[in-house]
Design a protein around this motif. Structure first.
Motif, PDB file in Angstrom:
ATOM      1  N   ASP A 230       0.842  -1.193   0.000  1.00  0.00           N
ATOM      2  CA  ASP A 230       0.000   0.000   0.000  1.00  0.00           C
ATOM      3  C   ASP A 230       0.879   1.246   0.000  1.00  0.00           C
ATOM      4  O   ASP A 230       1.945   1.279   0.628  1.00  0.00           O
ATOM      5  CB  ASP A 230      -0.907   0.032   1.229  1.00  0.00           C
ATOM      6  N   ILE A 231       0.429   2.290  -0.717  1.00  0.00           N
ATOM      7  CA  ILE A 231       1.113   3.580  -0.706  1.00  0.00           C
ATOM      8  C   ILE A 231       0.470   4.432   0.382  1.00  0.00           C
ATOM      9  O   ILE A 231      -0.737   4.710   0.336  1.00  0.00           O
ATOM     10  CB  ILE A 231       1.004   4.276  -2.070  1.00  0.00           C
ATOM     11  N   PHE A 274      -3.248   5.827   0.376  1.00  0.00           N
ATOM     12  CA  PHE A 274      -3.644   6.194  -0.977  1.00  0.00           C
ATOM     13  C   PHE A 274      -4.127   4.992  -1.784  1.00  0.00           C
ATOM     14  O   PHE A 274      -4.719   5.162  -2.853  1.00  0.00           O
ATOM     15  CB  PHE A 274      -2.463   6.847  -1.714  1.00  0.00           C
ATOM     16  N   THR A 275      -3.875   3.784  -1.291  1.00  0.00           N
ATOM     17  CA  THR A 275      -4.197   2.583  -2.060  1.00  0.00           C
ATOM     18  C   THR A 275      -5.489   1.928  -1.594  1.00  0.00           C
ATOM     19  O   THR A 275      -6.043   1.095  -2.316  1.00  0.00           O
ATOM     20  CB  THR A 275      -3.033   1.573  -1.959  1.00  0.00           C
ATOM     21  N   ARG A 276      -5.962   2.277  -0.422  1.00  0.00           N
ATOM     22  CA  ARG A 276      -7.152   1.606   0.108  1.00  0.00           C
ATOM     23  C   ARG A 276      -8.345   1.760  -0.827  1.00  0.00           C
ATOM     24  O   ARG A 276      -9.109   0.821  -1.039  1.00  0.00           O
ATOM     25  CB  ARG A 276      -7.462   2.152   1.506  1.00  0.00           C
ATOM     26  N   ARG A 277      -8.508   2.965  -1.394  1.00  0.00           N
ATOM     27  CA  ARG A 277      -9.545   3.188  -2.400  1.00  0.00           C
ATOM     28  C   ARG A 277      -8.902   3.074  -3.774  1.00  0.00           C
ATOM     29  O   ARG A 277      -7.882   3.725  -4.051  1.00  0.00           O
ATOM     30  CB  ARG A 277     -10.168   4.568  -2.240  1.00  0.00           C
ATOM     31  N   PRO A 278      -9.429   2.258  -4.694  1.00  0.00           N
ATOM     32  CA  PRO A 278      -8.768   2.079  -6.005  1.00  0.00           C
ATOM     33  C   PRO A 278      -8.741   3.353  -6.838  1.00  0.00           C
ATOM     34  O   PRO A 278      -7.825   3.569  -7.627  1.00  0.00           O
ATOM     35  CB  PRO A 278      -9.599   0.985  -6.672  1.00  0.00           C
ATOM     36  N   GLN A 279      -9.740   4.223  -6.691  1.00  0.00           N
ATOM     37  CA  GLN A 279      -9.791   5.452  -7.479  1.00  0.00           C
ATOM     38  C   GLN A 279      -9.101   6.579  -6.706  1.00  0.00           C
ATOM     39  O   GLN A 279      -9.430   6.846  -5.550  1.00  0.00           O
ATOM     40  CB  GLN A 279     -11.239   5.835  -7.781  1.00  0.00           C
ATOM     41  N   ARG A 280      -8.165   7.227  -7.361  1.00  0.00           N
ATOM     42  CA  ARG A 280      -7.413   8.315  -6.723  1.00  0.00           C
ATOM     43  C   ARG A 280      -7.428   9.538  -7.622  1.00  0.00           C
ATOM     44  O   ARG A 280      -7.270   9.438  -8.840  1.00  0.00           O
ATOM     45  CB  ARG A 280      -5.976   7.875  -6.447  1.00  0.00           C
ATOM     46  N   ASP A 338      -7.574   4.924 -11.947  1.00  0.00           N
ATOM     47  CA  ASP A 338      -7.768   3.622 -11.315  1.00  0.00           C
ATOM     48  C   ASP A 338      -6.373   3.039 -11.040  1.00  0.00           C
ATOM     49  O   ASP A 338      -5.680   2.600 -11.953  1.00  0.00           O
ATOM     50  CB  ASP A 338      -8.570   2.693 -12.227  1.00  0.00           C
ATOM     51  N   GLN A 339      -5.981   3.058  -9.777  1.00  0.00           N
ATOM     52  CA  GLN A 339      -4.624   2.646  -9.421  1.00  0.00           C
ATOM     53  C   GLN A 339      -4.364   1.164  -9.653  1.00  0.00           C
ATOM     54  O   GLN A 339      -3.209   0.745  -9.713  1.00  0.00           O
ATOM     55  CB  GLN A 339      -4.345   2.973  -7.942  1.00  0.00           C
TER      56      GLN A 339
END
Length: 427
Positions: A230-231, A274-280, A338-339
């Protein structure tokens, strides 16, 4: 008749004669008490091993001890015995400790002899106690190596390992207590437990930071604010989570640096995942000429972001006028990535380049900083600048709501799982 009167007079005078100073025996009784105390102590010291060399002198209830003793404990024991006798007023301990090594080692040899005799007599009991301790120790080893048992209890590998270690040490301690109790060494068992408690307090104070980090690592594994790869941003440190150890959290920054953040600091810091939600969402600023059409610039910017590879269409990109600059208008453009499918930093860089090319292709000025220099004195009058007009499509800009998607995602997140804000406020 006269003889009768004489007899009565003698009988009358006997009590007075008995109370006369010549018949008082108090000093004689005190001397007798001193002698009794002396004889009693001499008899006691003669019967107790290690006290036979102590001399006794008693005067008016004050006992003075002299001579030699084989050990300091013997002199102290003699003093305690003297103080316990009735009639003793005070005790003066003048006993000297012998410097003879053989004499001083005699009590220790006696204790070793007693221990050997006791062990030789009670060896079956000690053997049974050793067997009990060995059984508990083997059970702890078997459970410690049976990882599948604890993996079924909890899916968290760190918690499973913690339970495995805790149960193993608890079994060893239980085996030690059971063995000492079976051997009749309850006093030794109490001493072992007391020493373990004191040692635990000392170690806890000395290693309080390490203990705090270990407890924090347990809380992090239970709460799971991030996973591997995770970032995250922890305080002022940002990077990719490599691993979690009992002491620290390891991050790898975008520069390739290895950052170790103590778990005690992690648990007390604000953690941005920053990675928990796929959309950033990414955003950047664009400066255009003050006389250019801001509405047209925003449309061109949005179209360029939509056409960028890796930018998703839902939520849609946005562009707003953020502020007046010293020499331009500042627009803020944003888009979503979409990460799971694309690199966030790569897509953001592509979007910035695409917007610049699109604005220049549409004739929209991207001005450099302007500095006006005036020369004092006579100078030719400057030509008046040709006024330029610009029209901004306010309706189109008003229809954009960049915050709406973030608000909707926050609302959906609030409906998932436990939310303290759902609970009624206390009255």
């Amino acid at each position: 008749m006269k003889r009768l009167f004489v007899c009565l007079a003698l009988l009358w005078a006997l009590p007075a004669l008995a109370q006369s100073p010549e018949s008082e025996n108090a000093p004689l009784a005190l001397e007798a008490d001193d002698a009794a105390i002396d004889a009693r102590l001499e008899s006691l010291f003669g019967e107790i091993e290690g006290l036979s060399g102590i001399e006794v002198r008693v005067q008016s209830g004050v006992v003075t001890l002299g001579g030699e003793a084989g050990a300091p404990e013997a002199a102290l024991r003699a003093e305690n015995l003297a103080r316990r006798l009735e009639g003793v007023v005070d005790v003066t301990n003048n006993v000297e400790v012998s410097a003879d090594i053989s004499e001083r080692a005699q009590p220790a040899l006696a204790r070793l002899t007693d221990f050997y005799e006791t062990a030789a007599r009670d060896w079956p009991v000690w053997l049974a106690a050793l067997a009990v301790f060995a059984a508990f120790w083997l059970l702890s080893v078997v459970l410690s190596r049976s990882r599948f048992v604890f993996d079924r209890l909890t899916p968290n590998p760190f918690v499973a390992d913690l339970l495995r270690r805790a149960i193993g040490w608890a079994l060893i301690l239980a085996g030690l207590i059971a063995a000492l109790d079976l051997a009749g060494a309850a006093g030794m068992m109490s001493a072992v437990i007391g020493a373990a408690g004191v040692a635990g307090l000392a170690i806890g104070f000395a290693l309080k930071d390490t203990v705090a980090n270990y407890i924090a690592s347990t809380l992090l594994t239970l709460r799971r604010p991030f996973e591997a790869n995770d970032i995250v941003r922890i305080g002022d440190q940002e990077g990719t989570v490599a691993r979690l150890t009992p002491r620290s959290t390891i991050l790898i920054t975008t520069d390739g640096n290895h950052v170790s953040v103590p778990n005690g600091t992690v648990i007390q810091s604000v953690i941005v995942n920053f990675t928990r939600r796929p959309q950033r969402r990414f955003s950047f600023e664009v400066g255009i000429g003050a006389a250019d059409d801001a509405g047209k610039a925003c449309r061109v910017t949005r179209d360029a972001i939509v056409a960028t590879q890796g930018v998703i269409a839902d939520p849609a990109p946005a562009c707003i006028v953020k502020a007046f600059g010293n020499y331009n208008l500042i627009l803020e453009a944003s888009g979503w990535v979409d990460q799971r499918a694309s690199s966030f930093l790569s897509v953001r860089g592509l979007a910035i380049a695409a917007v610049r090319d699109a604005l220049l292709a549409q004739g929209i000025d991207l001005p450099d900083p302007i500095v006006q220099v005036r020369q004092l004195g006579e100078a030719a009058p400057a030509e008046a600048a040709t006024p330029r007009t610009a029209r901004t499509d306010l309706q189109d800009m008003a229809e954009q709501q960049p915050e709406s998607e973030a608000a909707e995602q926050a609302a959906r997140e609030a409906e998932e799982g436990e939310n303290l804000m759902k609970k009624a406020a206390p009255e």
